[in-house]
Design a protein around this motif. Structure first.
Motif, PDB file in Angstrom:
ATOM      1  N   LYS A   1       0.833  -1.199   0.000  1.00  0.00           N
ATOM      2  CA  LYS A   1       0.000   0.000   0.000  1.00  0.00           C
ATOM      3  C   LYS A   1       0.871   1.252   0.000  1.00  0.00           C
ATOM      4  O   LYS A   1       0.549   2.253  -0.673  1.00  0.00           O
ATOM      5  N   ILE A   2       1.994   1.223   0.757  1.00  0.00           N
ATOM      6  CA  ILE A   2       2.917   2.363   0.748  1.00  0.00           C
ATOM      7  C   ILE A   2       3.470   2.579  -0.657  1.00  0.00           C
ATOM      8  O   ILE A   2       3.572   3.725  -1.162  1.00  0.00           O
ATOM      9  N   LYS A   3       3.793   1.460  -1.302  1.00  0.00           N
ATOM     10  CA  LYS A   3       4.332   1.564  -2.663  1.00  0.00           C
ATOM     11  C   LYS A   3       3.291   2.150  -3.614  1.00  0.00           C
ATOM     12  O   LYS A   3       3.575   3.026  -4.452  1.00  0.00           O
ATOM     13  N   SER A   4       2.035   1.663  -3.469  1.00  0.00           N
ATOM     14  CA  SER A   4       0.965   2.165  -4.342  1.00  0.00           C
ATOM     15  C   SER A   4       0.690   3.648  -4.077  1.00  0.00           C
ATOM     16  O   SER A   4       0.543   4.459  -5.020  1.00  0.00           O
ATOM     17  N   ASP A   5       0.639   4.050  -2.789  1.00  0.00           N
ATOM     18  CA  ASP A   5       0.382   5.442  -2.460  1.00  0.00           C
ATOM     19  C   ASP A   5       1.521   6.347  -2.907  1.00  0.00           C
ATOM     20  O   ASP A   5       1.299   7.512  -3.320  1.00  0.00           O
ATOM     21  N   SER A   6       2.748   5.823  -2.810  1.00  0.00           N
ATOM     22  CA  SER A   6       3.880   6.637  -3.271  1.00  0.00           C
ATOM     23  C   SER A   6       3.812   6.862  -4.784  1.00  0.00           C
ATOM     24  O   SER A   6       4.108   7.964  -5.290  1.00  0.00           O
ATOM     25  N   MET A   7       3.379   5.824  -5.498  1.00  0.00           N
ATOM     26  CA  MET A   7       3.233   5.982  -6.948  1.00  0.00           C
ATOM     27  C   MET A   7       2.120   6.983  -7.269  1.00  0.00           C
ATOM     28  O   MET A   7       2.248   7.824  -8.195  1.00  0.00           O
ATOM     29  N   ASP A   8       1.011   6.868  -6.495  1.00  0.00           N
ATOM     30  CA  ASP A   8      -0.069   7.840  -6.729  1.00  0.00           C
ATOM     31  C   ASP A   8       0.394   9.251  -6.391  1.00  0.00           C
ATOM     32  O   ASP A   8       0.006  10.236  -7.086  1.00  0.00           O
ATOM     33  N   LEU A   9       1.212   9.402  -5.357  1.00  0.00           N
ATOM     34  CA  LEU A   9       1.721  10.724  -4.995  1.00  0.00           C
ATOM     35  C   LEU A   9       2.613  11.290  -6.094  1.00  0.00           C
ATOM     36  O   LEU A   9       2.539  12.490  -6.438  1.00  0.00           O
ATOM     37  N   VAL A  10       3.434  10.419  -6.650  1.00  0.00           N
ATOM     38  CA  VAL A  10       4.292  10.866  -7.756  1.00  0.00           C
ATOM     39  C   VAL A  10       3.427  11.295  -8.952  1.00  0.00           C
ATOM     40  O   VAL A  10       3.691  12.317  -9.629  1.00  0.00           O
ATOM     41  N   ALA A  11       2.372  10.510  -9.209  1.00  0.00           N
ATOM     42  CA  ALA A  11       1.479  10.851 -10.330  1.00  0.00           C
ATOM     43  C   ALA A  11       0.778  12.189 -10.080  1.00  0.00           C
ATOM     44  O   ALA A  11       0.628  13.033 -10.984  1.00  0.00           O
ATOM     45  N   VAL A  12       0.345  12.412  -8.836  1.00  0.00           N
ATOM     46  CA  VAL A  12      -0.324  13.684  -8.508  1.00  0.00           C
ATOM     47  C   VAL A  12       0.657  14.831  -8.637  1.00  0.00           C
ATOM     48  O   VAL A  12       0.294  15.929  -9.131  1.00  0.00           O
ATOM     49  N   LYS A  13       1.890  14.612  -8.224  1.00  0.00           N
ATOM     50  CA  LYS A  13       2.898  15.663  -8.368  1.00  0.00           C
ATOM     51  C   LYS A  13       3.123  15.984  -9.854  1.00  0.00           C
ATOM     52  O   LYS A  13       3.329  17.148 -10.236  1.00  0.00           O
ATOM     53  N   THR A  14       3.089  14.979 -10.660  1.00  0.00           N
ATOM     54  CA  THR A  14       3.252  15.197 -12.106  1.00  0.00           C
ATOM     55  C   THR A  14       2.065  16.008 -12.655  1.00  0.00           C
ATOM     56  O   THR A  14       2.230  16.939 -13.481  1.00  0.00           O
ATOM     57  N   GLN A  15       0.865  15.634 -12.185  1.00  0.00           N
ATOM     58  CA  GLN A  15      -0.328  16.376 -12.610  1.00  0.00           C
ATOM     59  C   GLN A  15      -0.227  17.829 -12.143  1.00  0.00           C
ATOM     60  O   GLN A  15      -0.667  18.767 -12.860  1.00  0.00           O
ATOM     61  N   LEU A  16       0.378  18.054 -10.926  1.00  0.00           N
ATOM     62  CA  LEU A  16       0.527  19.430 -10.437  1.00  0.00           C
ATOM     63  C   LEU A  16       1.461  20.227 -11.341  1.00  0.00           C
ATOM     64  O   LEU A  16       1.195  21.397 -11.665  1.00  0.00           O
ATOM     65  N   LYS A  17       2.526  19.617 -11.778  1.00  0.00           N
ATOM     66  CA  LYS A  17       3.444  20.303 -12.683  1.00  0.00           C
ATOM     67  C   LYS A  17       2.728  20.652 -13.998  1.00  0.00           C
ATOM     68  O   LYS A  17       2.885  21.750 -14.546  1.00  0.00           O
ATOM     69  N   ILE A  18       1.946  19.670 -14.472  1.00  0.00           N
ATOM     70  CA  ILE A  18       1.229  19.907 -15.749  1.00  0.00           C
ATOM     71  C   ILE A  18       0.209  21.044 -15.571  1.00  0.00           C
ATOM     72  O   ILE A  18       0.042  21.930 -16.431  1.00  0.00           O
ATOM     73  N   ALA A  19      -0.478  20.979 -14.411  1.00  0.00           N
ATOM     74  CA  ALA A  19      -1.497  22.035 -14.177  1.00  0.00           C
ATOM     75  C   ALA A  19      -0.846  23.403 -14.048  1.00  0.00           C
ATOM     76  O   ALA A  19      -1.388  24.416 -14.561  1.00  0.00           O
ATOM     77  N   ASN A  20       0.289  23.492 -13.398  1.00  0.00           N
ATOM     78  CA  ASN A  20       1.004  24.756 -13.295  1.00  0.00           C
ATOM     79  C   ASN A  20       1.438  25.242 -14.687  1.00  0.00           C
ATOM     80  O   ASN A  20       1.347  26.447 -15.012  1.00  0.00           O
ATOM     81  N   THR A  21       1.930  24.332 -15.472  1.00  0.00           N
ATOM     82  CA  THR A  21       2.392  24.712 -16.814  1.00  0.00           C
ATOM     83  C   THR A  21       1.209  25.215 -17.662  1.00  0.00           C
ATOM     84  O   THR A  21       1.307  26.246 -18.382  1.00  0.00           O
TER      85      THR A  21
END
Length: 449
Positions: free
Chosen positions: A167-187
């Motif tokens: 679950k930690i691994k899955s949540d960390s992957m989701d966190l990385v994905a959300v961070k990527t979405q944040l970069k895209i949204a900022n751009t």
């Protein structure tokens, strides 16, 4: 010769003028007496050259050859009081026949049901021992069950730890994905603002991008919170594993402590059972000692403890018995100076008190009423009378000993040594010399083929 006296006579007076001398010359008996004296003188000289068998004499008594055939006294193994006699002096008893009955005088053994009560105690202790054994087996099974449950709980906790890690691994992957979405949204938001300034995008698009950027920022906070929650679940799973290990270790230790206590009680009860069984065997054997029986076939010689109601201690001689079957022998005693002349296997002449006997110690072949014997044992330690004890058995090569001889009657013995002339024996005795050493003929052993 000096002529001092005036009464010297050249010629001695003759004795023939006396009547006594005349009667002696005329008496023929005097001549016979002279011949007799001369005969015995010559005969005595001849006798001095006759052979004489040197010997060692001794005195003793009739006994038995084997120790178990000699008169013996029967002792009481336990203390008791005489209640009844079943024999009298002179009776013949067989092995196992009852001689007398004694009763108990010690208060520790007066209970008539002592053996039965002890047997019940033994049975009760055996049941207690079986109970402790069952308890030990139950505790062993309980420990095994606790270990099995502990293993299952630990396996469940390990699975939970694995789930937490996944679950930690899955949540960390989701966190990385959300961070990527944040970069895209900022751009996208920055591009929309730039295009709006240039008049290429309307303000509504900028507002849409700003709203989307805020949604992504809110989502990343939620995802970080979820990620931290997964880490906490992982930590809790590890804590639970340690708790399970400690909890079940305590349960196992407690169960093992109870098991060891049961085992200690089991061993203690086993020792008590052995002690009670020993007491039960002793009591059973003691009950059989109230009847004193004959150890072998024989005759009752003497009753040493008479009466009814008399108390006797353990080891007290009660009655004397003479065995019915025995091998007769003679024990005799010799002086220490004669001991080196005695050897086992030498022949000895024996005669008994009350038996017609004519003994010529130097001529054993001429003696009458003597019997042949052979030395079978020589005592190596001096007896109380200052002599050494010799045991003599009948010589099977000669006539058997009289059957009417009783044990304990007196006996005289002569050990035959070397044969010498009488004059030598007289000379030896006058000078106090010991007899000649007698050497038995020892046949050499035949060589084995």
């Amino acid at each position: 010769m000096l002529n001092i006296s005036d009464n010297n006579k050249t010629n001695s007076p003759s004795l023939q003028k006396f009547d006594t001398i005349k009667n002696l010359n005329l008496n023929s008996s005097a001549k016979v007496m002279n011949k007799i004296i001369m005969f015995f003188f010559i005969l005595g000289i001849l006798i001095l050259f006759l052979p004489w068998t040197q010997n060692i004499s001794g005195s003793g008594a009739v006994t038995t050859l084997k120790p178990n055939q000699r008169p013996q006294s029967i002792q009481s193994v336990i203390s008791g009081r005489i209640e009844n006699w079943y024999v009298q002096e002179g009776d013949f008893v067989k092995k196992g026949d009852t001689i007398l009955f004694i009763s108990e005088i010690k208060e520790d053994y007066m209970d008539p049901n002592l053996v039965a009560n002890t047997k019940r105690q033994v049975n009760a202790k055996k049941l207690s021992l079986e109970s402790y054994g069952s308890k030990v087996k139950t505790m062993t099974g309980q420990i095994q069950n606790i270990e099995s449950e502990k293993n299952l709980k630990l396996e469940q906790a390990q699975n939970k730890i694995k789930q937490s890690l996944l679950k930690i691994k899955s949540d960390s992957m989701d966190l990385v994905a959300v961070k990527t979405q944040l970069k895209i949204a900022n751009t996208q938001f920055d591009r929309a603002v730039q295009l709006n300034k240039e008049g290429l995008k309307p303000l509504t698009d900028v507002e849409d991008k700003r709203l989307k950027l805020q949604e992504v920022e809110a989502k990343i906070i939620t995802q970080e919170n979820k990620f931290l929650t997964s880490k906490n679940e992982y930590i809790n799973a590890r804590v639970e594993t340690n708790r399970i290990t400690a909890e079940y270790s305590e349960k196992v230790s407690k169960a093992q402590s109870d098991q060891f206590t049961a085992m200690s009680n089991q061993f203690d009860t086993e020792a008590q059972v052995n002690k009670l069984e020993n007491q039960y065997a002793n009591y059973s054997i003691r009950n059989g000692m109230y009847y004193i029986t004959a150890p072998q076939n024989g005759y009752v010689n003497r009753v040493l403890q008479a009466g009814i109601g008399q108390t006797v201690k353990e080891g007290t001689a009660i009655v004397s018995i003479m065995p019915a079957q025995y091998d007769i022998a003679v024990e005799t005693f010799v002086d220490p100076i004669d001991l080196p002349l005695i050897n086992r296997g030498e022949k000895v002449r024996v005669w008994f008190d009350g038996w017609p006997t004519i003994v010529f110690s130097g001529w054993p072949d001429v003696s009458y009423g003597t019997f042949g014997g052979k030395i079978v044992a020589i005592e190596n330690f001096i007896s109380d009378n200052g002599k050494y004890r010799i045991l003599i058995a009948p010589d099977k090569e000669e006539a058997p000993w009289p059957k009417k001889i009783s044990i304990g009657s007196g006996a005289e013995t002569i050990a035959l040594l070397d044969t010498v002339p009488i004059w030598f024996e007289v000379w030896r005795i006058l000078n106090g010399f010991p007899p000649n050493y007698y050497k038995t003929d020892v046949k050499p052993a035949k060589e084995k083929k």
